[in-house]
Design a protein around this motif. Structure first.
Motif, PDB file in Angstrom:
ATOM      1  N   MET A   1      35.636  30.163  14.051  1.00 37.87           N
ATOM      2  CA  MET A   1      34.348  30.149  14.705  1.00 37.87           C
ATOM      3  C   MET A   1      33.737  28.757  14.580  1.00 37.87           C
ATOM      4  N   ASN A   2      33.056  28.305  15.625  1.00 42.04           N
ATOM      5  CA  ASN A   2      32.419  26.994  15.646  1.00 42.04           C
ATOM      6  C   ASN A   2      30.907  27.110  15.687  1.00 42.04           C
ATOM      7  N   ILE A   3      30.270  26.082  15.196  1.00 40.68           N
ATOM      8  CA  ILE A   3      28.828  25.980  15.329  1.00 40.68           C
ATOM      9  C   ILE A   3      28.495  25.821  16.810  1.00 40.68           C
ATOM     10  N   THR A   4      27.417  26.413  17.241  1.00 35.38           N
ATOM     11  CA  THR A   4      26.978  26.273  18.627  1.00 35.38           C
ATOM     12  C   THR A   4      26.060  25.062  18.750  1.00 35.38           C
ATOM     13  N   LEU A   5      25.852  24.619  19.965  1.00 40.70           N
ATOM     14  CA  LEU A   5      24.911  23.526  20.192  1.00 40.70           C
ATOM     15  C   LEU A   5      23.515  23.924  19.723  1.00 40.70           C
ATOM     16  N   GLU A   6      23.130  25.154  19.989  1.00 41.08           N
ATOM     17  CA  GLU A   6      21.812  25.630  19.556  1.00 41.08           C
ATOM     18  C   GLU A   6      21.673  25.562  18.033  1.00 41.08           C
ATOM     19  N   GLN A   7      22.703  25.988  17.310  1.00 37.24           N
ATOM     20  CA  GLN A   7      22.673  25.920  15.851  1.00 37.24           C
ATOM     21  C   GLN A   7      22.646  24.464  15.373  1.00 37.24           C
ATOM     22  N   ALA A   8      23.442  23.612  16.018  1.00 40.47           N
ATOM     23  CA  ALA A   8      23.490  22.199  15.637  1.00 40.47           C
ATOM     24  C   ALA A   8      22.126  21.547  15.833  1.00 40.47           C
ATOM     25  N   GLU A   9      21.483  21.861  16.934  1.00 40.15           N
ATOM     26  CA  GLU A   9      20.143  21.312  17.178  1.00 40.15           C
ATOM     27  C   GLU A   9      19.132  21.825  16.162  1.00 40.15           C
ATOM     28  N   LYS A  10      19.282  23.072  15.745  1.00 40.99           N
ATOM     29  CA  LYS A  10      18.411  23.640  14.715  1.00 40.99           C
ATOM     30  C   LYS A  10      18.631  22.910  13.379  1.00 40.99           C
ATOM     31  N   ALA A  11      19.891  22.628  13.056  1.00 43.21           N
ATOM     32  CA  ALA A  11      20.209  21.905  11.822  1.00 43.21           C
ATOM     33  C   ALA A  11      19.616  20.501  11.863  1.00 43.21           C
ATOM     34  N   ILE A  12      19.723  19.837  12.997  1.00 41.54           N
ATOM     35  CA  ILE A  12      19.153  18.495  13.131  1.00 41.54           C
ATOM     36  C   ILE A  12      17.634  18.541  12.980  1.00 41.54           C
ATOM     37  N   ALA A  13      17.002  19.520  13.596  1.00 39.05           N
ATOM     38  CA  ALA A  13      15.539  19.643  13.484  1.00 39.05           C
ATOM     39  C   ALA A  13      15.116  19.824  12.034  1.00 39.05           C
ATOM     40  N   ALA A  14      15.824  20.660  11.290  1.00 39.26           N
ATOM     41  CA  ALA A  14      15.490  20.884   9.875  1.00 39.26           C
ATOM     42  C   ALA A  14      15.735  19.618   9.054  1.00 39.26           C
ATOM     43  N   ALA A  15      16.820  18.924   9.360  1.00 37.88           N
ATOM     44  CA  ALA A  15      17.128  17.682   8.647  1.00 37.88           C
ATOM     45  C   ALA A  15      16.062  16.629   8.939  1.00 37.88           C
ATOM     46  N   ASP A  65      36.153  20.521   3.353  1.00 37.63           N
ATOM     47  CA  ASP A  65      35.329  21.710   3.111  1.00 37.63           C
ATOM     48  C   ASP A  65      34.583  21.664   1.785  1.00 37.63           C
ATOM     49  N   MET A  66      34.047  20.503   1.518  1.00 40.60           N
ATOM     50  CA  MET A  66      33.202  20.352   0.327  1.00 40.60           C
ATOM     51  C   MET A  66      32.223  19.210   0.556  1.00 40.60           C
ATOM     52  N   ASN A  67      31.154  19.226  -0.208  1.00 40.56           N
ATOM     53  CA  ASN A  67      30.168  18.155  -0.113  1.00 40.56           C
ATOM     54  C   ASN A  67      30.822  16.817  -0.444  1.00 40.56           C
ATOM     55  N   THR A  68      30.415  15.787   0.267  1.00 38.55           N
ATOM     56  CA  THR A  68      31.021  14.478   0.033  1.00 38.55           C
ATOM     57  C   THR A  68      30.737  13.951  -1.371  1.00 38.55           C
ATOM     58  N   GLY A  69      29.639  14.362  -1.969  1.00 36.76           N
ATOM     59  CA  GLY A  69      29.356  13.953  -3.345  1.00 36.76           C
ATOM     60  C   GLY A  69      30.394  14.487  -4.331  1.00 36.76           C
ATOM     61  N   ILE A  70      30.897  15.685  -4.087  1.00 33.00           N
ATOM     62  CA  ILE A  70      31.951  16.256  -4.943  1.00 33.00           C
ATOM     63  C   ILE A  70      33.238  15.460  -4.772  1.00 33.00           C
ATOM     64  N   ILE A  71      33.541  15.091  -3.526  1.00 34.21           N
ATOM     65  CA  ILE A  71      34.720  14.259  -3.285  1.00 34.21           C
ATOM     66  C   ILE A  71      34.579  12.942  -4.034  1.00 34.21           C
ATOM     67  N   GLY A  97      27.139  14.349   3.083  1.00 34.80           N
ATOM     68  CA  GLY A  97      27.935  15.191   3.974  1.00 34.80           C
ATOM     69  C   GLY A  97      28.039  16.581   3.376  1.00 34.80           C
ATOM     70  N   VAL A  98      27.728  17.603   4.184  1.00 36.93           N
ATOM     71  CA  VAL A  98      27.673  18.976   3.683  1.00 36.93           C
ATOM     72  C   VAL A  98      28.319  19.912   4.704  1.00 36.93           C
ATOM     73  N   SER A  99      29.138  20.836   4.236  1.00 39.62           N
ATOM     74  CA  SER A  99      29.705  21.858   5.107  1.00 39.62           C
ATOM     75  C   SER A  99      28.612  22.808   5.575  1.00 39.62           C
ATOM     76  N   ASN A 104      28.531  34.878   7.288  1.00 40.31           N
ATOM     77  CA  ASN A 104      29.726  35.477   6.669  1.00 40.31           C
ATOM     78  C   ASN A 104      30.417  34.526   5.705  1.00 40.31           C
ATOM     79  N   ASP A 105      29.755  33.407   5.389  1.00 39.58           N
ATOM     80  CA  ASP A 105      30.256  32.368   4.489  1.00 39.58           C
ATOM     81  C   ASP A 105      31.496  31.657   5.045  1.00 39.58           C
TER      82      ASP A 105
END
Length: 132
Positions: A1-15, A65-71, A97-99, A104-105
């Motif tokens: 499953m992929n993130i949708t454009l609507e979800q991506a825009e919501k993530a950008i707005a929150a960021a 599939d992990m935060n870039t800080g952990i890497i 960078g964050v997954s 459904n995790d």
């Protein structure tokens, strides 16, 4: 499953909202599950050099599939991922960078943020990811 454009825009707005709250200007990138760019925002006067870093942070978070800080912690001298930042035409091994996971995790994408301290970058990226 992929993130949708609507979800991506919501993530950008929150960021962006979090970036304003910590008084910084950010470049914000959202990738899908295949590490392909879905959405991008460059806040007014955000550092131009941070654009490439934000792109690579999102890609790195999704590739592993992990935060870039952990890497970053694992890629220190003697670590299990030492020198990994040289793989895949350049990765980023510091926070920002964050997954992105769905309800459904399942990982559906990643967000990469750059433009301030790594602490602020991580906080802003996390705010975007957590909104999904």
């Amino acid at each position: 499953m992929n993130i949708t454009l609507e979800q991506a825009e919501k993530a950008i707005a929150a960021a962006k909202q979090k970036a304003v709250a910590v008084d910084t200007k950010m470049n914000i990138v959202v990738d899908d599950a295949g590490a392909n760019l879905v959405a991008f925002a460059r806040m007014e006067d955000a550092r131009l050099g941070s654009l490439d870093i934000a792109i690579k942070k999102a890609k790195t978070a999704r590739f592993f599939d992990m935060n870039t800080g952990i890497i970053g912690e694992l890629s220190q001298s003697g670590g299990s991922l030492y020198n990994i930042e040289h793989a895949n035409n350049g990765l980023i091994n510091f926070p920002g960078g964050v997954s992105i996971r769905n309800s459904n995790d399942e990982i559906i994408g990643a967000i990469g943020v750059s433009g301030s301290s790594v602490e602020n970058d991580h906080a802003v990226a996390s705010a975007g990811a957590e909104t999904i």
